[in-house]
Design an enzyme around this catalytic site. Structure first.
Site, PDB file in Angstrom:
ATOM      1  N   LYS A  45     -10.500  -1.215   8.442  1.00 17.86           N
ATOM      2  CA  LYS A  45      -9.294  -0.664   9.096  1.00 17.86           C
ATOM      3  C   LYS A  45      -9.587   0.638   9.823  1.00 17.86           C
ATOM      4  CE  LYS A  45      -5.369  -1.138   6.751  1.00 17.86           C
ATOM      5  NZ  LYS A  45      -4.420  -1.059   5.615  1.00 17.86           N
ATOM      6  N   LYS A  47      -9.887   3.480   8.759  1.00 18.58           N
ATOM      7  CA  LYS A  47      -8.992   4.540   8.272  1.00 18.58           C
ATOM      8  C   LYS A  47      -9.738   5.387   7.249  1.00 18.58           C
ATOM      9  CE  LYS A  47      -4.195   2.852   8.625  1.00 18.58           C
ATOM     10  NZ  LYS A  47      -2.919   2.744   7.875  1.00 18.58           N
TER      11      LYS A  47
HETATM   12  N1  C2G Z   1       5.832   1.689   7.530  1.00 16.96           N
HETATM   13  C1  C2G Z   1       7.172   1.776   7.906  1.00 16.96           C
HETATM   14  N2  C2G Z   1       7.614   2.882   8.538  1.00 16.96           N
HETATM   15  C2  C2G Z   1       6.779   3.922   8.791  1.00 16.96           C
HETATM   16  C3  C2G Z   1       5.425   3.850   8.396  1.00 16.96           C
HETATM   17  C4  C2G Z   1       4.961   2.719   7.753  1.00 16.96           C
HETATM   18  O1  C2G Z   1       7.953   0.830   7.676  1.00 16.96           O
HETATM   19  N3  C2G Z   1       7.274   5.016   9.433  1.00 16.96           N
HETATM   20  C5  C2G Z   1       5.379   0.466   6.853  1.00 16.96           C
HETATM   21  C6  C2G Z   1       4.289  -0.257   7.635  1.00 16.96           C
HETATM   22  O2  C2G Z   1       4.856  -1.075   8.661  1.00 16.96           O
HETATM   23  C7  C2G Z   1       3.626  -1.096   6.537  1.00 16.96           C
HETATM   24  C8  C2G Z   1       3.786  -0.203   5.289  1.00 16.96           C
HETATM   25  O3  C2G Z   1       4.800   0.780   5.602  1.00 16.96           O
HETATM   26  O4  C2G Z   1       4.358  -2.303   6.339  1.00 16.96           O
HETATM   27  C9  C2G Z   1       2.503   0.511   4.915  1.00 16.96           C
HETATM   28  O5  C2G Z   1       2.074   1.253   6.035  1.00 16.96           O
HETATM   29  P1  C2G Z   1       0.492   1.556   6.176  1.00 16.96           P
HETATM   30  O6  C2G Z   1      -0.010   2.156   4.923  1.00 16.96           O
HETATM   31  O7  C2G Z   1       0.273   2.232   7.488  1.00 16.96           O
HETATM   32  O8  C2G Z   1      -0.063   0.060   6.252  1.00 16.96           O
HETATM   33  P2  C2G Z   1      -1.109  -0.551   7.295  1.00 16.96           P
HETATM   34  O9  C2G Z   1      -2.234   0.376   7.482  1.00 16.96           O
HETATM   35  O10 C2G Z   1      -0.322  -1.032   8.440  1.00 16.96           O
HETATM   36  O11 C2G Z   1      -1.718  -1.773   6.419  1.00 16.96           O
HETATM   37  O12 C2G Z   1      -3.110  -6.232   5.652  1.00 16.96           O
HETATM   38  C10 C2G Z   1      -2.079  -5.391   6.146  1.00 16.96           C
HETATM   39  C11 C2G Z   1      -2.516  -3.952   6.195  1.00 16.96           C
HETATM   40  O13 C2G Z   1      -3.113  -3.555   4.973  1.00 16.96           O
HETATM   41  C12 C2G Z   1      -1.307  -3.067   6.518  1.00 16.96           C
END
Ligand code: C2G
Length: 135
Positions: A45, A47
């Site tokens: 990712k 990250k």
């Molecule tokens: N999210 C949200 N609103 C935000 C930030 C995040 O609804 N302001 C949601 C994202 O859409 C996601 C969840 O919170 O559904 C977790 O966000 P992240 O930790 O950024 O997840 P991500 O890196 O998108 O990982 O296999 C799928 C991935 O692991 C998703």
């Protein structure tokens, strides 16, 4: 029992994450969070998380809407997770809209929920870099 699953890194836990988890849990009776491991974050990712997997796991497990936290180690595990944990509903924020529709083939409902606007881990990091504090 209606079982819901969602996936994510959940670094620097914030109210956008909580809004997502609260709405995901409300779609069933039991919420599983597949939490991206440190290796998955850095290898797949691109990250670099502030908190380690162990610390992120402890925090997500402390959220009232979360019933179980499992590791997310790769992109491919979702199909197997749905079978293994007998998942009825797969939920993600709508930044992922359409990306996981294939999981319907496993018999799961696939739901994308609107993201919470104006907050993100990246935003927090940038603001802190420039010492811009929340309103
Ligand atoms: N999210 C949200 N609103 C935000 C930030 C995040 O609804 N302001 C949601 C994202 O859409 C996601 C969840 O919170 O559904 C977790 O966000 P992240 O930790 O950024 O997840 P991500 O890196 O998108 O990982 O296999 C799928 C991935 O692991 C998703």
């Amino acid at each position: 029992m209606k079982r819901v699953i969602t996936y994510g890194t959940f670094d620097l836990l914030h109210y956008g994450h909580i809004n997502l988890l609260r709405r995901a849990r409300a779609l069933g009776d039991y919420l599983i969070v597949a939490l991206s491991t440190d290796e998955f974050n850095s290898n797949a990712k691109n990250k670099k998380t502030y908190f380690s997997y162990a610390d992120r796991k402890m925090m997500v497990e402390s959220i009232r809407y979360v019933d179980l936290v499992i590791p997310e180690e790769n992109w491919e595990q979702k199909r197997n997770d749905i079978r293994l944990y007998q998942v009825d509903v797969f939920v993600m924020g709508d930044d992922w809209a359409g990306k996981f529709d294939f999981l319907k083939e496993e018999g799961a409902e696939v739901i994308y929920l609107p993201r919470t606007p104006e907050i993100s881990t990246t935003q927090i990091k940038n603001d802190l870099k420039h010492l811009i504090l929340p309103r």
